[in-house]
Design an enzyme around this catalytic site. Structure first.
Site, mmCIF file in Angstrom:
data_model
loop_
_atom_site.group_PDB
_atom_site.id
_atom_site.type_symbol
_atom_site.label_atom_id
_atom_site.label_comp_id
_atom_site.label_asym_id
_atom_site.label_seq_id
_atom_site.Cartn_x
_atom_site.Cartn_y
_atom_site.Cartn_z
ATOM 1 N N ARG A 173 0.413 -1.526 0.024
ATOM 2 C CA ARG A 173 0.158 -0.128 -0.283
ATOM 3 C C ARG A 173 0.810 1.391 -0.324
ATOM 4 O O ARG A 173 0.869 2.154 -0.780
ATOM 5 C CB ARG A 173 -0.912 0.410 1.402
ATOM 6 C CG ARG A 173 -2.159 1.402 0.911
ATOM 7 C CD ARG A 173 -3.401 1.260 2.266
ATOM 8 N NE ARG A 173 -3.225 0.082 2.388
ATOM 9 C CZ ARG A 173 -4.427 -0.523 3.979
ATOM 10 N NH1 ARG A 173 -4.483 0.719 4.491
ATOM 11 N NH2 ARG A 173 -5.332 -1.203 3.401
ATOM 12 N N HIS A 194 -8.701 -3.544 -7.042
ATOM 13 C CA HIS A 194 -8.093 -2.579 -6.186
ATOM 14 C C HIS A 194 -9.280 -2.459 -5.636
ATOM 15 O O HIS A 194 -10.058 -1.466 -5.515
ATOM 16 C CB HIS A 194 -7.186 -1.333 -6.929
ATOM 17 C CG HIS A 194 -6.908 -0.521 -5.306
ATOM 18 N ND1 HIS A 194 -5.555 -1.223 -5.154
ATOM 19 C CD2 HIS A 194 -7.100 0.325 -5.029
ATOM 20 C CE1 HIS A 194 -5.042 -0.712 -3.680
ATOM 21 N NE2 HIS A 194 -5.895 0.881 -3.529
ATOM 22 N N TYR A 239 -17.436 13.351 -14.648
ATOM 23 C CA TYR A 239 -17.756 14.648 -15.286
ATOM 24 C C TYR A 239 -15.738 14.453 -16.557
ATOM 25 O O TYR A 239 -15.758 15.021 -17.254
ATOM 26 C CB TYR A 239 -17.519 15.956 -14.782
ATOM 27 C CG TYR A 239 -18.522 16.065 -14.008
ATOM 28 C CD1 TYR A 239 -20.023 16.187 -14.344
ATOM 29 C CD2 TYR A 239 -18.329 15.494 -12.907
ATOM 30 C CE1 TYR A 239 -21.252 16.291 -14.038
ATOM 31 C CE2 TYR A 239 -19.845 16.483 -11.515
ATOM 32 C CZ TYR A 239 -20.989 16.501 -12.751
ATOM 33 O OH TYR A 239 -22.104 17.148 -12.015
#
Length: 763
Positions: free
Chosen positions: A39, A85, A129
């Site tokens: 991580r 993930h 967007y």
């Protein structure tokens, strides 16, 4: 269901007794290792954390290369969290946004379309967007994924596969840097210039025993995406990279393209005519939000911490342009810069911590040389894997080409076998000594392909494959050839990211800061006369100008005057309490005198039971006489009494119910001390007998059988001892013949001269 079956499936049968501390430590260790290796820390070989690697792999799977169109970020995020993930969509999108921000990454790996945030600190638009695709740099980083260069590992649900690392030659770890906090360790790597990384790597390849100093001649240090200046010496930077730990001061850059003079342009000064000028900031430190920086400067102006600065304006467009307007043209530009460095994030500190996962997935802090050697070793391994994979491809192709040649030489017989034999494959294999793959390939050829079989073409292809095979075998058998190939590839990469290119041009200057201009906040305060008024109940205010000290001032009901004195706004006031603690108050920070002021305890942490016994204007080197009612005292200088915090400074150590009762200035020329007790005994001794201390109980000034010290003062023996007579006239009496009261320090003393005040005070 029977009772036995119920008992057999009882979940409580799975409960295992175990010590809580060992069970907790085992589980926390698993979590810690997961955080470290999967991580927070980047892999040395590709400089990526798993989330970034999975993002790039997903975008490659979606064919979002630089030549194709954009796709919605939501599509990418969905694929990433669904297949590779299993974490939150926000975390994945934030990681993707950072890869696209040219002010966050020195060499962006994602090209964004839409609002991907800005250097002001504003967040990106929602992923529904925005759109994204990979950059050429990302494609460079992923080159060779289809060439057998890396291992593929199963995903979390074993449904897909993902690459263990990205095999490309782009030195992403140092080029783009990384930061992360794991469990018990962290990493913080700045970005660097690719051309300099390549130069240092080539030096390591040529000379594995190269000195660190030689590497630092080629590898200058950080090259941040936002530019700026690393204000450290080359030696300090080199030392940090030798050990893998250190820190750098990073400053913004003052620069003005419009300035006519070269020295003005470098200093960031714009001349406006009439002697007026303004400073222009064109680059800010890495990871500092422009909006936050401007807020800090504006707050410093509002709080009067920067009185030499009149205004700050943000005139930025695509380029940063923060304009600073000084209050006067006489302001020293360097003083203004130094004050901004101290008060705002125009100067920050970047902590270097080269903590990475090596090829064995082990976290290590490496120096620059060790880092480059490990990266070179990983690239050599990738080169060998690529070569072996290509050799396998060549062997398979050669097998087929030889089969095609055999078929061409016996084309009529091949057609006859296919036409008339029930098992043409077996017949061909036996008759022409073909392998299973060769026979299968011939049988699978389309009729139209048969006419394309030309012996010269096939033999040419075979010769080319054999030549390539020979070259690869030589490459695999010679470490020197492998190093030469790597150097050649790195040199080609350097041309693409060279200093003459827009992307490769160094942005951050590394230069040792000039000696700091001596500056203090006091130097920024405008010097103006002020009258300090402190009431008995501790309400303080400052009236502009030097008003008559005997003027009537208004106080709250039940309050009365205690101290009224003249000062300048640049002065520091020393407030002494009977607890022996001294507090410092800036004369410029006092509330105005239109009202009753404010309680001084709002500003200073003065004990509720303490009483203020003296207010003294600090003068450098000024000596004070400090005495407690126990008869002990000492001399001190006001420089030693200044306190940096609102908690003040304990100066006089007192025992029990003892109190500080005297804090008087010792005037120049005074040579004797006069002390009077509650018993009305007076003693005079030489000032030289008074010790000079910064803190303590002091020494005995006068000895008492009953009562304690009432007052003490200093005077010049030749001029005599003076005291106020009281009354409205405020007459003063002076006794010239003081020799009969003069004894050694610590004496009991004798009754004072006739006419000495009954309150046993010198006035």
């Amino acid at each position: 269901m029977s009772a036995d079956e119920i008992t057999d499936s009882d979940p409580f049968d799975a409960i295992v007794d175990a010590p809580f501390d060992s069970a907790l430590s085992e589980r926390y260790l698993v979590y810690a290792l997961s955080t470290i290796t999967a991580r927070s820390l980047p892999d040395l070989r590709d400089g990526l954390k798993p989330v970034h690697r999975r993002l790039l792999w997903t975008m490659r799977q979606l064919k979002l290369d630089p030549s194709s169109g954009f796709k919605k970020s939501a599509r990418v995020v969905g694929e990433v969290i669904g297949k590779y993930h299993p974490h939150g969509d926000t975390a994945a999108y934030d990681a993707m946004v950072r890869l696209a921000q040219d002010f966050a990454l020195r060499y962006p790996l994602v090209e964004g379309q839409g609002n991907f945030g800005n250097i002001d600190g504003d967040n990106a638009a929602a992923y529904r967007y925005t759109e994204a695709r990979l950059t050429k740099t990302a494609m460079r980083l992923m080159e060779g994924l289809d060439a057998g260069t890396v291992d593929f590992i199963p995903t979390y649900n074993n449904e897909e596969e993902e690459p263990e690392i990205m095999p490309g030659l782009f030195p992403n770890l140092l080029a783009n840097g990384a930061s992360g906090i794991a469990v018990g360790m962290a990493t913080n790597i700045p970005s660097h210039n690719v051309a300099e990384i390549v130069d240092a790597t080539l030096e390591v390849i040529d000379n594995p025993h190269v000195e660190h100093a030689r590497l630092m001649e080629l590898f200058k240090g950080p090259d941040f995406a936002t530019g700026g200046i690393v204000a450290e010496s080359a030696d300090a930077v080199a030392q940090a990279y030798e050990t893998g730990r250190g820190s750098f001061r990073v400053r913004g850059r003052f620069h003005a393209e419009e300035a006519e003079k070269t020295e003005d342009r470098e200093a960031g000064i714009e001349r406006l005519g009439g002697g007026q000028w303004q400073l222009v900031i064109s680059e800010i430190p890495y990871q500092v939000a422009k909006g936050k920086l401007i807020e800090q400067i504006a707050a410093a102006i509002a709080d009067k911490k920067l009185p030499i600065l009149e205004d700050v304006r943000d005139e930025s467009d695509a380029q940063i342009r923060i304009v600073l307007v000084p209050r006067s043209r006489n302001v020293d530009p360097e003083l203004l810069k130094e004050s901004l460095y101290k008060l705002t994030d125009l100067e920050t500190r970047f902590g270097l911590n080269l903590n990475v996962l090596d090829a064995n997935r082990t976290p290590m802090v490496m120096g620059l040389k060790e880092l480059l050697k490990n990266w070179v070793a990983s690239q050599i391994d990738i080169l060998q894997r690529r070569s072996r994979h290509r050799l396998e491809q060549i062997a398979r192709r050669l097998e087929l080409v030889e089969g095609y040649i055999t078929a061409f030489l016996n084309l009529d017989r091949v057609i006859e076998i296919i036409r008339y034999e029930d098992d043409p494959k077996a017949v061909m294999m036996k008759e022409f000594s073909l392998t299973d793959r060769q026979a299968e390939a011939i049988l699978n050829m389309r009729l139209r392909s048969l006419r394309k079989l030309e012996e010269m073409q096939l033999r040419g292809e075979k010769d080319d494959l054999l030549k390539e095979q020979e070259e690869l075998e030589k490459l695999l058998g010679s470490p020197a050839r492998q190093r030469t190939r790597l150097k050649r590839d790195l040199s080609a990469l350097r041309k693409e990211y060279g200093p003459e290119t827009e992307l490769g041009r160094r942005r951050t200057t590394i230069a040792e800061a000039a000696p700091a201009v001596e500056f203090s906040m006091d130097a920024m305060i405008e010097k103006e006369p002020v009258t300090i008024i402190l009431s008995q109940k501790g309400w303080v205010r400052g009236a502009k100008g030097h008003l008559p000290l005997d003027q009537e001032f208004k106080y709250k009901e039940g309050d009365a005057p205690a101290y009224v004195l003249h000062a300048q706004t640049t002065d520091k006031l020393l407030l002494a309490t009977d607890k022996g603690r001294f507090f410092t108050l800036g004369a410029d920070k006092l509330p105005g005198a239109r009202g009753f002021g404010e309680p001084v305890r709002n500003t200073l942490d003065i004990d509720a039971t303490a009483q203020i016994v003296a207010v003294i204007v600090h003068k450098p080197g000024q000596r004070l006489l400090l005495a407690a009612d126990t008869g002990k005292g000492f001399g001190a200088t006001t420089d030693d009494l200044l306190a940096e915090t609102r908690k003040g400074r304990q100066v006089v150590n007192l025992k029990g119910d003892a109190k500080l009762v005297v804090a008087h200035a010792i005037e120049d020329g005074h040579d004797h001390v006069a002390v009077v007790g509650d018993n009305r005994k007076l003693v005079v001794f030489n000032l030289e007998e008074l010790p000079q201390l910064a803190r303590g109980q002091g020494v005995t000034l006068q000895r008492y059988r009953d009562g304690g010290l009432s007052d003490a003062t200093t005077f010049t023996l030749a001029d005599g001892l003076s005291w106020t007579m009281g009354g409205k006239e405020g007459r003063t009496r002076t006794e010239g013949e003081m020799w009969q009261w003069k004894v050694a320090r610590g004496g009991a003393g004798r009754m004072p001269p006739q006419g000495f005040p009954r309150d046993n005070k010198f006035g």
